[in-house]
Design an enzyme around this catalytic site. Structure first.
Site, PDB file in Angstrom:
ATOM      1  CG  ASP A 282      -2.297   0.712   0.885  1.00 60.07           C
ATOM      2  OD1 ASP A 282      -2.173   1.673  -0.092  1.00 60.07           O
ATOM      3  OD2 ASP A 282      -3.259   0.750   1.567  1.00 60.07           O
TER       4      ASP A 282
HETATM    5  C1  BGC Z   1      -5.064   3.198   0.114  1.00 58.30           C
HETATM    6  C2  BGC Z   1      -5.117   2.235  -0.925  1.00 58.30           C
HETATM    7  C3  BGC Z   1      -5.114   2.895  -2.308  1.00 58.30           C
HETATM    8  C4  BGC Z   1      -3.893   3.558  -2.290  1.00 58.30           C
HETATM    9  C5  BGC Z   1      -3.382   4.273  -3.747  1.00 58.30           C
HETATM   10  C6  BGC Z   1      -4.225   4.094  -0.159  1.00 58.30           C
HETATM   11  O1  BGC Z   1      -4.172   5.161   0.850  1.00 58.30           O
HETATM   12  O2  BGC Z   1      -5.178   2.462   1.364  1.00 58.30           O
HETATM   13  O3  BGC Z   1      -6.410   1.313  -0.845  1.00 58.30           O
HETATM   14  O4  BGC Z   1      -5.162   2.000  -3.461  1.00 58.30           O
HETATM   15  O5  BGC Z   1      -3.769   4.473  -1.514  1.00 58.30           O
HETATM   16  O6  BGC Z   1      -4.217   5.270  -4.067  1.00 58.30           O
END
Ligand code: BGC
Length: 747
Positions: A282
């Site tokens: 993530d």
């Molecule tokens: C979130 C993810 C997301 C990623 C990219 C993160 O803050 O937890 O679910 O895909 O950002 O935007």
């Protein structure tokens, strides 16, 4: 005779497999590329760089050079068609081995045609419709070069305080698994090489939804059999459906951050499930392992993430900065890096990016009539009718209606959380649709300008409008910003002065009130449940919220959504979910004494020592699976094909479903099982089948489900999937509280 034959078959099978592997053109191409790539390029493939979500002006020379040198494998959020084309051209034509980039984006519930939030879509109990929505999202997003979405989010959530519950499939592993497969099929399409195919990402692996107290990013503690029985199934189903990527989450699980968790990323995902796509971290979750207290510095984080099985690092750059050093020092085996890079290349090859690296423009399909129509259907099927006293709904012709509340005209908020590309100007709002449909019979007073508004300046006008009407449609709820990532709430009632306004209207006018809730989570209604006569849960329904809500209110569409999560009476009841354990002292209605009824000076033991709250009992306000219709359904004649089965036999479950009302409608038929005794204790009910059944008024149908071993197994204390003998029940009905059952034994 038998053994030699089997041995022969096994030998020829393994011969075929190794033969096939070596001639698999994708693996061959991976070998070929790997043999030519430098260490810098290999590490480059593991890097996903972010750019700002709306790139303006010029493309930076640094970025172009990094792509040219093969130091980037994927880019996130490049939402400019020209930049996408130019960066891909540089990757393909100028980088050493011409390896294309994958452009990624969070396309969660629609791209420009916004569908209901995932929790709303879960309320449709309609995997086929969810699949169609995901397909539409892929067709639209791929027009901008997005060939990889960070969806579906498969985090089982039992706590509506958690803001990301909006993005989740709800509390049940079976419903979530069916939706998981549907999303993967829809995003990825039938053929990964189709330029409208968008590879899916099963996230957040795993346990993110079990954040303590519903506070985002918080600690999760889940013992292994619970993990395997409740939290892992939707992820495993995504693998079965062919998902190409996984995302490791932000959270720690049982003391180890999941982005450094070898047990999850290697043992479970790759070894047990045979996943051969790649894992992305993530956003900065690799380097956040330092804050978790699991890694001393970036280098340690890079080492632990790579060792565990994170193949690509999203945005933070510890791989970029330290993988080479770790390999040179002999800490990280080069074979580990090769395995990571091979997984990424394999997926790029499967997507056909080497043959067709460029996006295909389908701009004319964006927000097309057919996309909007599907979004409306999804919005309509997501709505859950929770209460409908005196058959207040559907609305009757010629009624004078006061439309009040902050959400009747909230074009941005109706889109919900995670809508990077949705535009509020495309939203069709409830007030616009109602006015179009009911014209002069509508009187609109907003009452509160946004959901948290505390001002009473418009109260008098709102009350006057109610006074002059036959009934009130109160559009309440939460702004989109109140749910989603990092947007947890401790109090999940209607915010601002909404409760007060509802109470004032009721007190001063006595008019019937229909509460339409647009929110990212179940809302605690304890303060107003007695003041509203009907409740329609409308989540954040997306672009087409207005027409869908209007058609349900006027009765063109009979509501058919069912709750994908138990609806708590109060925050104090949370977590409350249907598939809980029985305990040694299960709650009993017959011996329950509520707090108001406790005699003064009563003895402890006179109250019944059961598992309940004195002040809120033991049941949610509305159970999992619940939802009303404008018609009535009755279940009868439940029979099963046998009383005793062995593990190879199937059980046929038959019953009759009747629509006893005057309106055509759809019932979501649900089948649950209970396993009464186990080597570890089992939930009091588990959903195992469901189906949406359409019945005309007065129509009756005989239905049959078949259950087998796979529906009755569970992970025991040794984490083995087992079927244990003993007494079971099968239940059928319209929600998780159904009591219609038959018992059977497994021998
Ligand atoms: C979130 C993810 C997301 C990623 C990219 C993160 O803050 O937890 O679910 O895909 O950002 O935007």
């Amino acid at each position: 005779m038998r053994i030699p034959l089997l041995l022969f078959l096994a030998a020829s099978l393994s011969y075929c497999t190794s033969e096939q592997q070596s001639i698999d053109p994708i693996e061959q191409k991976v070998d070929e590329l790997m043999s030519k790539m430098t260490l810098v390029e290999k590490i480059g493939q593991t890097a996903q760089r972010g750019t700002s979500s709306r790139v303006k002006g010029e493309l930076s020379e640094d970025l172009k050079n990094a792509v040219r040198e093969g130091r980037i494998g994927s880019l996130i959020n490049v939402m400019n068609k020209e930049f996408v084309d130019e960066l891909q051209r540089i990757a393909v034509e100028e980088s050493p081995n011409g390896i294309p980039l994958i452009f990624a984006r969070d396309v969660i519930h629609g791209f420009k045609t916004i569908f209901p939030i995932p929790l709303g879509q879960a309320a449709t109990w309609n995997p086929a419709l969810v699949e169609e929505g995901a397909r539409i999202a892929a067709v639209e997003a791929s027009t901008y070069g997005v060939r990889w979405t960070f969806a579906p989010m498969l985090d089982i959530a039992r706590d509506p305080r958690w803001g990301r519950i909006a993005e989740s499939p709800g509390e049940d592993p079976y419903l979530a698994s069916e939706l998981s497969a549907a999303y993967v099929r829809g995003f990825q399409g039938n053929n990964l090489t189709d330029p409208t195919s968008m590879i899916a990402c099963a996230k957040h692996f795993v346990g993110y939804g079990a954040a303590e107290g519903g506070r985002d990013y918080n600690t999760a503690v889940i013992h292994e059999s619970l993990l395997r029985n409740i939290y892992l199934p939707p992820f495993e189903k995504a693998v079965d459906a062919g998902v190409q990527t996984f995302m490791s989450g932000f959270n720690e699980l049982n003391g180890v951050p999941v982005s450094g968790n070898q047990f999850l990323l290697d043992q479970v995902l790759r070894q047990e499930w045979g996943f051969d796509g790649f894992v992305v971290s993530d956003w900065n979750s690799v380097t956040e392992m330092i804050a978790h207290g699991y890694c001393v510095d970036e280098k340690d984080a890079a080492f632990k993430a790579a060792r565990a099985g994170v193949d690509m690092e999203m945005t933070s750059q510890s791989y970029d900065n330290y993988l080479q050093e770790l390999i040179d020092e002999g800490q990280l085996d080069i074979q580990q890096l090769d395995r990571m890079v091979r997984a990424i290349l394999r997926v790029k090859l499967r997507m056909g990016l080497f043959d067709q690296p460029y996006r295909v423009d389908n701009e004319e399909l964006i927000l097309s009539e057919s996309h909007l129509k599907k979004a409306k259907t999804a919005a309509a099927q997501s709505m859950v009718l929770l209460k409908n006293e005196k058959k207040l709904l559907p609305l009757k012709p010629k009624q004078k209606i006061a439309v009040i509340g902050p959400m009747a005209n909230a074009p941005l908020d109706q889109l919900g959380t995670w809508i990077f590309d949705g535009d509020k100007d495309d939203s069709m709002t409830p007030i616009a649709s109602l006015q179009e449909r009911l014209g002069a019979n509508i009187q609109y007073v907003q009452g509160l300008t946004y959901s948290r508004d505390q001002s009473k300046a418009q109260f008098a006008r709102a009350i006057k409008a109610a006074q002059q009407s036959d009934l009130v449609l109160f559009f309440g709820g939460e702004e989109a910003i109140l749910s989603g990532e990092a947007h947890s709430r401790a109090h999940i009632n209607l915010p601002g002065a909404q409760e007060e306004l509802i109470k004032e209207i009721k007190k001063k006018t006595g008019k019937p009130i229909v509460l339409i809730i647009q929110a990212g989570r179940p809302i605690v209604l304890e303060n107003i449940i007695g003041d509203v006569d009907a409740i329609l849960m409308a989540w954040h329904l997306g672009t087409m919220a207005g027409p869908a809500i209007t058609e349900v209110l006027v009765g063109d569409i009979n509501p058919s959504g069912r709750l994908p999560i138990s609806w708590p009476k109060s925050v104090g009841q949370i977590p409350i979910y249907y598939n809980h354990k029985n305990t040694g002292r299960p709650a009993r209605a017959e011996s329950f004494v509520g707090i108001e009824d406790i005699p003064i000076g009563a003895w402890q033991s006179s109250l019944g020592n059961d598992s309940h709250y004195l002040d809120d009992g033991f049941e949610p306000l509305y159970p999992f699976g619940y939802g009303l219709s404008y018609t009535r359904f009755e279940y009868a004649g439940l029979t099963i094909s046998a009383d005793t089965l062995n593990e190879r036999e199937e059980l046929k479950v038959n019953f009759e479903l009747s629509n006893t009302g005057e309106t055509d409608g759809v019932e979501v038929v649900q089948l649950y099982i209970r396993d009464y005794f186990g080597s570890i204790t089992r939930p009091i009910k588990e959903l195992k089948k469901f189906e949406r059944i359409s019945l005309k008024a007065k129509e009756k149908k005989t239905l049959e489900f078949t259950i087998d071993k796979s529906d009755l197994q569970f992970y025991n204390a040794n984490n083995e999937l087992v079927l244990e003998s003993g007494l079971f029940s099968v239940f059928v009905g319209g929600d998780a509280q159904t009591t219609m059952k038959q018992d059977f034994w497994i021998e």
